[in-house]
Every structure is written in structure tokens, then in C-alpha cells.
Write a protein that holds these residues in place. Structure first.
Motif, PDB file in Angstrom:
ATOM      1  N   GLN A 101      51.791  50.231  43.482  1.00  0.00           N
ATOM      2  CA  GLN A 101      51.638  48.998  44.055  1.00  0.00           C
ATOM      3  C   GLN A 101      50.257  48.197  43.153  1.00  0.00           C
ATOM      4  O   GLN A 101      49.229  48.076  43.922  1.00  0.00           O
ATOM      5  CB  GLN A 101      51.271  48.617  45.530  1.00  0.00           C
ATOM      6  N   PRO A 102      50.462  47.892  42.004  1.00  0.00           N
ATOM      7  CA  PRO A 102      49.455  47.109  41.143  1.00  0.00           C
ATOM      8  C   PRO A 102      49.478  45.617  41.815  1.00  0.00           C
ATOM      9  O   PRO A 102      50.331  45.089  42.403  1.00  0.00           O
ATOM     10  CB  PRO A 102      50.073  46.971  39.739  1.00  0.00           C
ATOM     11  N   TRP A 103      48.275  44.986  41.337  1.00  0.00           N
ATOM     12  CA  TRP A 103      48.354  43.439  41.434  1.00  0.00           C
ATOM     13  C   TRP A 103      49.130  42.931  40.556  1.00  0.00           C
ATOM     14  O   TRP A 103      49.221  43.317  39.365  1.00  0.00           O
ATOM     15  CB  TRP A 103      46.945  43.175  41.331  1.00  0.00           C
ATOM     16  N   SER A 131      49.340  38.347  43.361  1.00  0.00           N
ATOM     17  CA  SER A 131      49.570  38.845  44.719  1.00  0.00           C
ATOM     18  C   SER A 131      49.743  40.518  44.357  1.00  0.00           C
ATOM     19  O   SER A 131      49.942  40.876  43.317  1.00  0.00           O
ATOM     20  CB  SER A 131      50.805  38.228  45.080  1.00  0.00           C
ATOM     21  N   ARG A 132      49.857  41.046  45.468  1.00  0.00           N
ATOM     22  CA  ARG A 132      50.218  42.492  45.563  1.00  0.00           C
ATOM     23  C   ARG A 132      51.598  42.650  45.370  1.00  0.00           C
ATOM     24  O   ARG A 132      52.504  41.744  45.786  1.00  0.00           O
ATOM     25  CB  ARG A 132      49.657  43.366  46.815  1.00  0.00           C
ATOM     26  N   GLY A 175      43.664  53.787  45.067  1.00  0.00           N
ATOM     27  CA  GLY A 175      44.777  54.694  44.929  1.00  0.00           C
ATOM     28  C   GLY A 175      46.042  53.784  44.436  1.00  0.00           C
ATOM     29  O   GLY A 175      45.883  52.697  44.303  1.00  0.00           O
ATOM     30  N   ARG A 176      47.138  54.850  44.313  1.00  0.00           N
ATOM     31  CA  ARG A 176      48.310  54.117  43.822  1.00  0.00           C
ATOM     32  C   ARG A 176      48.865  53.145  44.691  1.00  0.00           C
ATOM     33  O   ARG A 176      49.928  52.295  43.980  1.00  0.00           O
ATOM     34  CB  ARG A 176      49.091  55.251  43.356  1.00  0.00           C
ATOM     35  N   HIS A 177      48.806  53.116  45.998  1.00  0.00           N
ATOM     36  CA  HIS A 177      49.432  52.081  46.706  1.00  0.00           C
ATOM     37  C   HIS A 177      48.576  50.576  47.016  1.00  0.00           C
ATOM     38  O   HIS A 177      48.882  49.903  47.594  1.00  0.00           O
ATOM     39  CB  HIS A 177      49.509  52.716  47.916  1.00  0.00           C
ATOM     40  N   GLY A 205      52.630  40.814  34.642  1.00  0.00           N
ATOM     41  CA  GLY A 205      51.125  40.576  34.483  1.00  0.00           C
ATOM     42  C   GLY A 205      50.221  41.919  35.092  1.00  0.00           C
ATOM     43  O   GLY A 205      49.255  41.662  35.676  1.00  0.00           O
ATOM     44  N   ASP A 206      50.815  42.995  35.233  1.00  0.00           N
ATOM     45  CA  ASP A 206      49.978  44.271  36.007  1.00  0.00           C
ATOM     46  C   ASP A 206      49.207  45.156  35.024  1.00  0.00           C
ATOM     47  O   ASP A 206      48.789  46.147  35.619  1.00  0.00           O
ATOM     48  CB  ASP A 206      51.192  44.875  36.797  1.00  0.00           C
TER      49      ASP A 206
END
Length: 526
Positions: A407-409, A417-418, A98-100, A457-458
């Protein structure tokens, strides 16, 4: 009655369920000490909540147990609507990402979650849990210190707190103390809930089944490898557990089958008419009761904790304007009411109701399920943007204000990291363009970081999100809600004068120690 200087604490939390303990952990992240009072000495052992969404997983991440929760939860495939003969009418699929940053839907065992939260609480020096106590009084609900009285094996005691959080459930003493009353949203049904353990060949899929049968509506789900839950609306007469669950087991199955719990609940739909009295606040079931049909009861309570704790910390530790605390109810109550009403509508639609129009509703539901794209639309998450207010500036069409940031990596200096772990617990300006002098000056004045999304870098996730929202930059609150927006081609936020006074502080913050991920942001700070 025992009282001494040690009895003065910043925050008292009444109730050590998931909402109360999460609130304590979030306060600790902001450097606020709390005492949690709970009548049970240990985690209540029987299962209750079993489903959550990706937003609450993100909140648990903020509380410090995100990865641990991943380990004990199972991604769920979504929801299927079945007719009385268990034929599939519609599927509402849920994504594993999901988007989170987590699966859109997950199944879990509440006692396991509570064990994780309490273990994390024990590791936090600013948190204290006192179990085996009975809270006997809360009040007065004034702007000054609030007196909380409780009784344990050694006698009667009192605490004086700068704020009290009532996380004490549907029969909340705290709600009674502030004169809160239920607004009845007109839904009340008696259901039986069965939790069972078996290694037998139970017929199931990787999500939730809702049987849309007015004669015997039911809900079924697999919680983990061997744990299952069935819920049935009660009728006149009584059926045995085996009779109720027979459609899911092979005929005459006589293998292992242990009923962990069989109990009856009255599902209600209510919202408290007030959530605050002075420095006393209501959270979770003390503030709202949600039928289980959209799996949002616990989720709503954790959203309460996330919304309130950063505001309370800013008032207690930094001397922010007391009016900041008014935004808790004005933001959360409309959203909670929306979720409760949605659960009521879904409940009536899925169970068919108990009146003469039940057959008509089932035909309409079946027809709607055949509308192209409708099931995908209904399967979206329930974390809709907050309504406009002092901390949500909604001046522009398609504005991102009030929505939560995805919340991407991310990767900075080779470390992955997240996003939330990188940003820490404070306000942040995310920008997709070169900050203007005015924006940089505002960032310095507020003491917030400015983070260019281009260097994270996402894979372009955040840059694409800003473009879709027609924004060059956004101001993120500590709960990751967008407070204000710099429109594309603009130079400053849309209405700084409306929200800046609420955030003004009379003393400097005393932040908790920085994490390794947070320290990476030094290179992007203004």
C-alpha cells in the motif's frame, strides 16, 4: 421472552472487543447491518494488548480509524534478546515504513484503541452496540436464521440473524454452541503482567526486550511516554513488583511510580478444531489462543475479521455462492496455526524452557543470532501468503497469489491518498500492461475496476512489485489479497473457472456511497 420483527437482523456479533467492533465496522463498509452484544457497558479500562503490526494498522484503516490509531500509537524499534545479565544477544529491527504503509511494529494502549473503535461504531447508522447484556444461547447452527438469546436489566430477549460472529474470547459460548474443541499445541505457562506509570528514568530502548533467562524470563517494553509493561514467568515463591523491575530502574529510586495493573495470566497455545457451524463463525480468541512472544494475538483476530466480512457481505447482499464462506476457515486456520506455533517456538527459545535442555537451547540461540542475515530474515512481517485454495490460485512458481498487495501513497489528478482509500471496498484488477480484450471482458463481467499502475504516481512501487512477481496484472480481493495473476506475457488469469463460480451473484450489489477518492477511479474503470 421478547421478540418482534425488529429482532431480525443480518448479523449478530457476540463480543465488543477490538475484533468484534472491527468486524461490525467492516461489515458496515459493505452495507451490512449488525447488532453487537457485549456484557460490559463501557470499554474495559485495564490494558491488555499493547503491540500490533503494519497489517493490522491497514485493517484499522479499512475500519475507518487508521489516522486516529496513528495518533495514539508509537512506532516500535523491534525486538532485542538479552541474556540473564541483560547483555544484548541479538536485535530484530523493525522499519518505520512497512509494506502496508505504516510502521512495521507499533505500541498502543488497548482501552484507547477500543475507545476509537466504539466512537466510530456510534457514527455508523448500520451498527448498534448493546452493552450490559449476557448472551445466554446461540443456535441452532444451521444454514437458516440463527437464534441468539440474551438477558439484560429488562428481561430476556431474542434476535434472529442471518449470521452470527462469535468474538467472545477464550471461554466462548459461541464455540461451545457449534461443538468446537481446542487443539492443544502444548504450551502452558503462568506469567505475571505488570503495567506501570512513571516519569522516572527507566532504562529502555524504542522496542521490546526479551530476557532469555530460564530462572526468570521476562519481557519489557515502553508503551507510551509514561506507560511501561513488564511480564515475568512465575516461580515458586513471590517477588515484589520493585524486586522484579529493579534492573530497569536506578538503585533506590523513590520517585513517582504507579502500578496500573498487576495480574497473572496462563499463556496457552490452542486452535479450535472448527471455526464454523452453519452460519455461526468464530473469530479472535474464540478461535485461537497465542502466547504473546511474537505480539500477534490481537493481530490474528483482526485478520479473521478482514478475511470473513467481505465474503459474508457478498453472500448476504449479493447472493454469492454459500461455499464462499467455507474459505474463511480454510484460509485463516492454517495461518493462525502457523502464528501460534511460531509463538511457541519463540517462547521456548527466548525463555530457555524449564527442562534440562534449557542451557543447550540458549547456546544454540546465541549461535544462530550470529549468523549473518538471520536476524533480518526473522524480522520480516508475519503476514505470509495464504495457502492455495479456491480463492488463491497458486499455479505458478513465485506467484503473487495469496500475498497482500503493498500500500503506497498514490496520486490521481493531483490528489494524494493511500492506495486502499483509492480502490474502495470491491475487487480491483491492477495492471502493469495494456489489458487484453479477454481481460477487459472479464472485468466487465465481474463488475470490477481495472486500474493501470503506471498512472498512480506511487514512484513505481506497484510496477516493481508486479515485475518481481512476474505478473502483468493481478486480481485483488476486497481484503487486498491477490486472488489470481496474469503472468508476464499472458492474456488472462491462470484459472478463472476455479474461482469465478464462487463469486457469481444472483442480484446486483447495493454499494455504500462512494468516497471522493473512490470517485477518482471513474476515469480508469473499464
Amino acid at each position: 421472552m421478547t421478540v418482534d420483527e425488529a429482532a431480525r437482523v443480518p448479523v449478530v456479533i457476540v463480543g465488543a472487543g477490538p475484533v468484534g467492533v472491527t468486524a461490525a465496522l467492516l461489515l458496515a463498509r459493505h452495507g451490512v447491518r449488525s447488532v453487537v452484544l457485549e456484557r460490559h457497558r463501557d470499554v474495559y479500562p485495564l490494558p491488555r494488548a499493547v503491540a500490533g503490526d503494519d497489517e493490522i494498522h491497514r485493517i484499522l484503516q479499512a475500519a475507518g480509524v487508521g489516522e486516529e490509531f496513528t495518533a495514539i500509537s508509537r512506532p516500535a524499534g523491534g525486538l532485542r534478546l538479552l541474556d540473564a545479565r541483560h547483555r544484548v544477544m541479538a536485535e530484530f529491527r523493525r522499519s518505520r515504513q512497512g509494506r502496508h504503509g505504516y510502521p512495521q511494529s507499533s505500541m498502543f494502549d488497548q482501552p484507547e484503541l477500543e475507545g476509537l473503535l466504539r466512537a466510530e461504531l456510534a457514527r455508523r447508522p448500520g451498527c448498534e452496540l448493546r452493552g450490559g447484556v449476557e448472551v445466554t444461547g446461540v443456535g441452532p447452527d444451521t444454514a437458516g436464521p440463527v437464534r441468539v438469546t440474551y438477558r439484560d436489566d429488562t428481561g430476556d430477549h431474542e434476535l434472529w440473524a442471518e449470521a452470527v460472529l462469535g468474538c467472545d474470547g477464550a471461554g466462548s459460548l459461541t464455540r461451545e454452541a457449534i461443538g468446537g474443541l481446542w487443539e492443544d499445541l502444548r504450551f502452558e505457562e503462568r506469567w505475571t503482567v505488570i503495567d506501570a506509570e512513571t516519569t522516572g528514568p527507566v532504562r529502555c530502548w524504542e522496542g521490546v526486550d526479551q530476557v532469555c533467562d530460564p530462572e526468570r524470563p521476562g519481557t519489557f517494553m515502553r508503551v507510551n511516554d509514561t506507560r511501561y509493561r513488564w511480564e515475568f514467568r512465575l516461580r515458586d515463591g513471590r517477588q515484589t513488583v520493585r524486586e522484579l523491575i529493579a534492573p530497569w530502574l536506578p538503585p533506590s529510586y523513590d520517585g513517582d511510580f504507579e502500578v496500573v495493573r498487576e495480574t497473572q495470566y496462563t499463556f496457552r497455545a490452542c486452535v479450535a478444531d472448527r471455526w464454523r457451524g452453519g452460519r455461526v463463525f468464530l473469530l479472535g480468541d474464540a478461535a485461537h489462543l497465542t502466547p504473546p512472544f511474537v505480539g500477534q494475538g490481537l493481530c490474528s483476530g483482526l485478520r479473521d475479521a478482514r478475511n470473513l466480512t467481505w465474503k459474508l457481505a457478498r453472500v448476504l447482499r449479493q447472493g454469492a455462492d454459500e461455499r464462499l464462506l467455507d474459505t474463511y476457515e480454510s484460509e485463516r486456520r492454517p495461518h493462525a496455526r502457523h502464528v501460534v506455533r511460531l509463538a511457541v517456538v519463540m517462547g521456548w527459545a527466548m525463555t530457555g524452557g524449564q527442562d534440562g535442555a534449557a542451557a543447550t537451547r540458549r547456546r544454540v540461540l546465541a549461535a544462530l543470532c550470529r549468523v549473518p542475515g538471520l536476524t533480518e530474515l526473522a524480522g520480516r512481517d508475519l503476514g505470509r501468503p495464504l495457502t492455495a485454495g479456491p480463492l488463491v490460485r497458486r499455479g505458478l512458481r513465485r506467484s503473487l497469489a495469496g500475498a497482500m498487495c503493498p500500500q503506497p501513497w498514490v496520486s490521481v489528478d493531483g490528489r494524494r491518498s493511500r492506495l486502499d482509500e483509492l480502490l474502495g471496498d470491491s475487487f480491483t484488477i491492477l495492471t502493469g500492461a495494456e489489458p487484453s480484450p479477454a481481460l477487459s471482458a472479464l472485468a466487465r463481467g465481474l463488475g470490477v475496476r481495472t486500474v493501470p499502475v503506471a498512472g498512480l504516481g506511487d514512484g513505481g512501487t506497484l510496477a516493481g512489485w508486479l515485475r518481481a512477481g512476474r505478473a502483468d496484472a493481478v486480481l485483488l480481493r476486497p481484503d487486498r489479497v491477490v486472488l489470481d495473476v496474469v503472468p508476464t506475457g499472458g492474456h488472462d488469469f491462470t484459472d478463472t473457472a476455479a474461482w469465478a463460480p464462487l463469486l457469481h451473484t444472483t442480484r446486483g450489489p447495493q454499494p455504500p456511497p462512494r468516497t471522493v477518492e473512490q470517485s477518482l477511479l471513474r476515469s480508469t474503470a473499464p
